[in-house]
Design a protein around this motif. Structure first.
Motif, PDB file in Angstrom:
ATOM      1  N   TYR B  37       0.757  -1.251   0.000  1.00 20.98           N
ATOM      2  CA  TYR B  37       0.000   0.000   0.000  1.00 20.98           C
ATOM      3  C   TYR B  37       0.791   1.307   0.000  1.00 20.98           C
ATOM      4  CZ  TYR B  37      -3.796  -3.168   0.181  1.00 20.98           C
ATOM      5  OH  TYR B  37      -4.654  -4.172  -0.179  1.00 20.98           O
ATOM      6  N   PRO B  38       2.054   1.358   0.505  1.00 21.78           N
ATOM      7  CA  PRO B  38       2.758   2.664   0.520  1.00 21.78           C
ATOM      8  C   PRO B  38       2.855   3.336  -0.852  1.00 21.78           C
ATOM      9  CG  PRO B  38       3.893   1.118   1.948  1.00 21.78           C
ATOM     10  CD  PRO B  38       2.808   0.330   1.246  1.00 21.78           C
ATOM     11  N   LYS B  39       3.089   2.584  -1.919  1.00 21.87           N
ATOM     12  CA  LYS B  39       3.162   3.218  -3.247  1.00 21.87           C
ATOM     13  C   LYS B  39       1.809   3.790  -3.665  1.00 21.87           C
ATOM     14  CE  LYS B  39       7.120   0.885  -5.273  1.00 21.87           C
ATOM     15  NZ  LYS B  39       7.578  -0.218  -6.130  1.00 21.87           N
ATOM     16  N   VAL B  40       0.755   3.143  -3.231  1.00 24.33           N
ATOM     17  CA  VAL B  40      -0.585   3.681  -3.505  1.00 24.33           C
ATOM     18  C   VAL B  40      -0.784   4.983  -2.727  1.00 24.33           C
ATOM     19  CG1 VAL B  40      -3.055   3.239  -3.361  1.00 24.33           C
ATOM     20  CG2 VAL B  40      -1.494   1.353  -3.916  1.00 24.33           C
ATOM     21  N   HIS B  41      -0.324   4.984  -1.471  1.00 24.90           N
ATOM     22  CA  HIS B  41      -0.455   6.208  -0.657  1.00 24.90           C
ATOM     23  C   HIS B  41       0.306   7.367  -1.309  1.00 24.90           C
ATOM     24  CE1 HIS B  41      -1.033   3.396   3.052  1.00 24.90           C
ATOM     25  NE2 HIS B  41      -2.122   3.493   2.327  1.00 24.90           N
ATOM     26  N   ASP B  42       1.509   7.071  -1.827  1.00 29.37           N
ATOM     27  CA  ASP B  42       2.312   8.130  -2.463  1.00 29.37           C
ATOM     28  C   ASP B  42       1.582   8.692  -3.680  1.00 29.37           C
ATOM     29  OD1 ASP B  42       4.251   7.631  -0.599  1.00 29.37           O
ATOM     30  OD2 ASP B  42       5.554   6.467  -1.933  1.00 29.37           O
ATOM     31  N   TRP B  43       1.032   7.790  -4.482  1.00 29.95           N
ATOM     32  CA  TRP B  43       0.329   8.215  -5.702  1.00 29.95           C
ATOM     33  C   TRP B  43      -0.886   9.072  -5.347  1.00 29.95           C
ATOM     34  CZ3 TRP B  43      -4.485   7.295  -8.046  1.00 29.95           C
ATOM     35  CH2 TRP B  43      -4.565   7.596  -9.408  1.00 29.95           C
ATOM     36  N   LEU B  44      -1.621   8.653  -4.323  1.00 29.27           N
ATOM     37  CA  LEU B  44      -2.809   9.426  -3.918  1.00 29.27           C
ATOM     38  C   LEU B  44      -2.405  10.789  -3.343  1.00 29.27           C
ATOM     39  CD1 LEU B  44      -4.966   6.573  -2.373  1.00 29.27           C
ATOM     40  CD2 LEU B  44      -5.502   7.906  -4.422  1.00 29.27           C
ATOM     41  N   MET B 131     -11.258   1.753   1.599  1.00 27.49           N
ATOM     42  CA  MET B 131     -11.084   3.167   1.957  1.00 27.49           C
ATOM     43  C   MET B 131     -10.046   3.308   3.068  1.00 27.49           C
ATOM     44  SD  MET B 131     -13.101   4.819  -0.020  1.00 27.49           S
ATOM     45  CE  MET B 131     -14.719   5.545  -0.332  1.00 27.49           C
ATOM     46  N   GLN B 132     -10.120   2.393   4.060  1.00 33.56           N
ATOM     47  CA  GLN B 132      -9.149   2.446   5.163  1.00 33.56           C
ATOM     48  C   GLN B 132      -7.736   2.128   4.676  1.00 33.56           C
ATOM     49  OE1 GLN B 132     -11.624  -0.413   7.577  1.00 33.56           O
ATOM     50  NE2 GLN B 132     -10.699   0.784   9.213  1.00 33.56           N
ATOM     51  N   LEU B 133      -7.644   1.199   3.723  1.00 34.94           N
ATOM     52  CA  LEU B 133      -6.326   0.809   3.215  1.00 34.94           C
ATOM     53  C   LEU B 133      -5.686   1.937   2.412  1.00 34.94           C
ATOM     54  CD1 LEU B 133      -7.086  -2.861   2.116  1.00 34.94           C
ATOM     55  CD2 LEU B 133      -5.363  -2.160   3.805  1.00 34.94           C
ATOM     56  N   PHE B 134      -6.490   2.643   1.620  1.00 39.13           N
ATOM     57  CA  PHE B 134      -5.934   3.663   0.732  1.00 39.13           C
ATOM     58  C   PHE B 134      -5.806   5.021   1.424  1.00 39.13           C
ATOM     59  CE2 PHE B 134      -8.082   0.993  -2.759  1.00 39.13           C
ATOM     60  CZ  PHE B 134      -6.966   0.184  -2.868  1.00 39.13           C
ATOM     61  N   TRP B 135      -6.753   5.317   2.324  1.00 39.98           N
ATOM     62  CA  TRP B 135      -6.728   6.589   3.052  1.00 39.98           C
ATOM     63  C   TRP B 135      -6.765   6.276   4.548  1.00 39.98           C
ATOM     64  CZ3 TRP B 135      -9.726   5.973  -1.402  1.00 39.98           C
ATOM     65  CH2 TRP B 135      -9.388   6.800  -2.490  1.00 39.98           C
ATOM     66  N   PRO B 136      -5.609   5.929   5.134  1.00 33.64           N
ATOM     67  CA  PRO B 136      -5.604   5.538   6.553  1.00 33.64           C
ATOM     68  C   PRO B 136      -6.292   6.598   7.421  1.00 33.64           C
ATOM     69  CG  PRO B 136      -3.472   5.096   5.561  1.00 33.64           C
ATOM     70  CD  PRO B 136      -4.272   5.843   4.519  1.00 33.64           C
ATOM     71  N   GLY B 137      -7.119   6.121   8.334  1.00 31.68           N
ATOM     72  CA  GLY B 137      -7.903   7.027   9.171  1.00 31.68           C
ATOM     73  C   GLY B 137      -9.249   7.393   8.561  1.00 31.68           C
ATOM     74  N   ALA B 138      -9.547   6.826   7.378  1.00 33.64           N
ATOM     75  CA  ALA B 138     -10.806   7.122   6.687  1.00 33.64           C
ATOM     76  C   ALA B 138     -12.001   6.921   7.629  1.00 33.64           C
ATOM     77  CB  ALA B 138     -10.956   6.205   5.466  1.00 33.64           C
TER      78      ALA B 138
END
Lengths: 119, 282
Positions: B37-44, B131-138
């Motif tokens: 998931y970190p690369k997804v977080h960076d992209w978002l 949603m939680q995986l891509f936007w932690p704290g969602a």
């Protein structure tokens, strides 16, 4: 890998396709299990399981499968796993517990089987 | 005009919700999964989408067998995450984007995709775990986009074909791109990959088939439309039919995509867990 069209009438081993026929057969059982989304419904079932099952119109096979917490019997009686999971949740049974019961394995052996498929 | 930036897929296993609640991301069992998931977080963080179209399958919270829509689109101001009966912590409501929802519904029905519109829709783990995986704290992540849920039926056969799922995505793309506001959109395809919870074949996972699907969906999704629904059940397991959601997402991305990242790990719970990020444009 070879992806070919498949004969729609060939059964898949160990698998029940939940289609219209099963949806009709299991409607009362699945409707009861759907009610378990609500905490007060879960408590009402625990307080009086027989009364609760009768209220939803379960047939004898469905009632017995619930009394026995027998997942394969619940599926044979028309249960759909997504709703049955809510029934299992009342008794704190997770998908590995349910998987172990259906395959006749210990929970540890079932978990190992899952891990082994990644190797 | 609105434009689609890319698509992200992930499994949406309920146990992930508990792992997040218990902060098990670095636990040896969970680490290979969360590493995707970190690369997804960076992209978002770089792209900051305004809208997330979350394509998932309801598992018996928002819909029951009394009325089972094949394709349902949320058109609400917010989406509540309600009790599913087995003790996953419930999250606060997710803000919606009803103007764009109605635009999509109008456009897709005009395009002859007949949609069930939902002004109230309780969303289950299939929607909230991604949603939680891509936007932690969602939903309280500072960059949380407004959401449009789309649910497809995988509970009861007949389920849609893979070809219909891909074409649904193509129609969704046309509808989004005709929205007059200048908004950035990301499309999620959640669920899968191979798993089976029910029957004597419970615990079935198919690594070879999952890898085939992940390879083909990038540049040759049409090849996957050759797989019949019966064959999908046989190869992916009874609940592996959730791959339909990945196909719906893929259709919305257009022909040319670039793969940014992928991860695949067996097992998470009973499932072969896959994550991919595809950016629009070759």
């Amino acid at each position: 890998m070879d992806i070919t069209e498949f004969d729609h009438h060939t059964p898949i081993e160990g698998t029940t396709l939940f289609d219209g026929k099963m949806a009709m057969k299991g409607y009362a059982l699945n409707k009861m299990c759907y009610s378990f989304n609500a905490a007060d419904a879960r408590q009402a079932f625990l307080d009086d399981p027989e009364g609760y099952m009768t209220r939803f119109g379960l047939n004898d096979a469905q009632k017995q499968a619930c009394r026995d917490k027998n997942v394969l019997a619940m599926i044979a009686a028309g249960g759909n796993i997504y709703y049955l999971a809510k029934f299992a949740g009342i008794f704190k049974l997770g998908v590995q517990d349910v998987g172990a019961q259906q395959t006749g394995m210990s929970v540890e052996a079932f978990k190992q089987k899952l891990v082994d498929q990644g190797k | 005009m609105a434009r689609i930036l890319g698509g992200i897929t992930t499994s949406h296993i309920p146990a992930v919700g508990n792992a997040i609640a218990n902060e098990l991301q670095d636990d040896p069992y969970w680490k290979p999964f969360f590493a995707g998931y970190p690369k997804v977080h960076d992209w978002l963080a770089d792209t900051k989408p305004d809208i997330v179209i979350n394509i998932y399958n309801d598992h018996g919270l928002g819909f029951f067998l009394d009325k089972m829509p094949t394709f349902a689109i949320g058109a609400a101001h917010e989406y509540r995450n309600e009790d599913e009966g087995w003790g996953i912590p419930q999250l606060d409501p997710f803000p919606g984007a009803p103007e764009m929802s109605w635009h999509i519904i109008e456009g897709m029905v005009e395009d002859e995709f007949d949609i069930t519109s939902c002004q109230e829709l309780a969303v289950d783990h299939g929607f909230v775990v991604p949603m939680q995986l891509f936007w932690p704290g969602a939903p309280h992540h500072p960059d949380m986009p407004r959401a449009i849920p789309i649910s497809a039926n995988t509970v009861q056969h007949p389920i849609p074909t893979l070809n219909r799922a891909l074409n649904f995505g193509k129609s969704l793309r046309r509808a989004v791109e005709s929205f007059p506001e200048d908004l950035k959109v990301v499309v999620l395809g959640t669920g899968g990959l191979s798993h089976q919870l029910d029957g004597e074949r419970a615990g079935f996972i198919n690594k070879e088939f999952d890898r085939y699907c992940m390879d083909k969906i990038v540049h040759d999704p049409e090849a996957l439309t050759k797989i019949s629904r019966h064959e999908l059940v046989r190869q992916a397991g009874a609940q592996g039919t959730e791959f339909l959601m990945w196909m719906m997402m893929r259709g919305a991305l257009g022909d040319d995509v670039t793969e940014v990242t992928r991860n695949y790990h067996i097992p998470i719970s009973n499932t072969g867990a896959g994550t991919m990020l595809l950016e629009c444009g070759g």
